[in-house]
Design a protein around this motif. Sequence first.
Motif, PDB file in Angstrom:
ATOM      1  N   ARG A 116      39.542  45.399  44.644  1.00  0.00           N
ATOM      2  CA  ARG A 116      39.416  44.307  43.600  1.00  0.00           C
ATOM      3  C   ARG A 116      40.681  43.978  42.887  1.00  0.00           C
ATOM      4  N   PHE A 156      32.637  39.384  48.637  1.00  0.00           N
ATOM      5  CA  PHE A 156      33.050  40.619  48.645  1.00  0.00           C
ATOM      6  C   PHE A 156      31.803  41.655  48.563  1.00  0.00           C
ATOM      7  N   ASP A 172      37.265  50.408  46.948  1.00  0.00           N
ATOM      8  CA  ASP A 172      36.492  49.265  46.228  1.00  0.00           C
ATOM      9  C   ASP A 172      37.721  48.880  45.170  1.00  0.00           C
ATOM     10  N   SER A 173      38.155  49.749  44.428  1.00  0.00           N
ATOM     11  CA  SER A 173      39.077  49.801  43.345  1.00  0.00           C
ATOM     12  C   SER A 173      40.472  49.114  43.677  1.00  0.00           C
ATOM     13  N   PRO A 232      30.828  45.307  48.079  1.00  0.00           N
ATOM     14  CA  PRO A 232      31.287  46.738  48.069  1.00  0.00           C
ATOM     15  C   PRO A 232      31.113  47.703  48.934  1.00  0.00           C
ATOM     16  N   ILE A 237      42.120  41.355  45.002  1.00  0.00           N
ATOM     17  CA  ILE A 237      41.361  40.025  44.761  1.00  0.00           C
ATOM     18  C   ILE A 237      41.875  39.350  43.641  1.00  0.00           C
ATOM     19  N   ARG A 238      42.248  40.282  42.745  1.00  0.00           N
ATOM     20  CA  ARG A 238      42.611  39.617  41.264  1.00  0.00           C
ATOM     21  C   ARG A 238      43.813  38.907  41.401  1.00  0.00           C
ATOM     22  N   SER A 284      43.356  35.453  42.438  1.00  0.00           N
ATOM     23  CA  SER A 284      42.359  34.685  41.662  1.00  0.00           C
ATOM     24  C   SER A 284      42.687  33.136  41.509  1.00  0.00           C
TER      25      SER A 284
END
Length: 326
Positions: free
Chosen positions: A186, A205, A182-183, A207, A189-190, A193
């Motif tokens: 993310r 999304f 998950d880390s 988790p 994904i950033r 953005s």
Amino acid sequence: MKLFAQYVKARFGLFVLSGACALIFGLLFFLYGLEPEAYGYGLTLCLVALTIYVARDFAAYYKTHHVWRELLDVSLLNVALEETTTDPDLRALFAQIAREKNELIAAGEARKTDLTDYFTLWIHQVKLPVSAMRLMLANHDLNEADWKKQIFALERYLGMVLAYLRMKSDSTDYVIRMFSLDSMLRAAIRTFSTEFIYKKIRLSFTPTGLEVLSDEKWLQFVVEQLLSNAIKYSALGSTIEMYANGYDLVIEDHGCGISASDLKRIREKGFTGENGRVHKEESSGLGLYLCEQVLARLHHPFVIESTLNEGTRVVLRLDPALLERE
């Protein structure tokens, strides 16, 4: 004379054995009281035979020596070394060396061709954002969103070529360890953005809660490539879903989809298919090729399912057991 001294040193055992045999036979003749003339006659015949053998052997030694000396003045890569000797073991050894040399040359040529092909495609693609920025400058276009979009595209292409060079490098090490999926997701994904906002795409999304065994940096590179494709081929205002099914990571979009004929070839380098012709300013045909190469090294199989005009579903299989078995 120096060469003959080297020959005697190389065949020293033969001369010692011959001398020892002469002494033994002389001692036996003496102990049995045989005629010295008979011993002298036999010794003479043996010396003649030995002289003939040594002359022939030295001639071969001399010829081989000069062949090797001449080879010092030429490039050995262009010499059929197996033709320089009659020794069957050496001929087999030199033939093996020649085969390995040819394999290395072929591998080097293939690597050079692969590199040339990749950069030809890459340069063609990287020219697009550069040309767009040049045109915006000429038109005094100061729209911040447009500039960010072109700069982001340029950064993506630069990231791809750096990843390609690292992947092809013999010194590339893969750091395999357990980490939070998950880390990493993310962080990927950033990266996009701004693209999500620009195209008004919603990301769903869920988790995963998974700890996976892989190389975090390279796996994030793959996820970013897949996200980039999902955004690229999704319509304005559509949704991209990211979730886990067991140890399978699923990235699903509801965009234009891929035809059945193109689906068989989308992992090939430079292949863009029908979507590439529609989105030719964005399609490079390099992203999925790199994903294929990286995931093969990480031992993570992946599946692409798609229906034309409905969307595409990519499944990354991250089960640690797959990596541990390798």
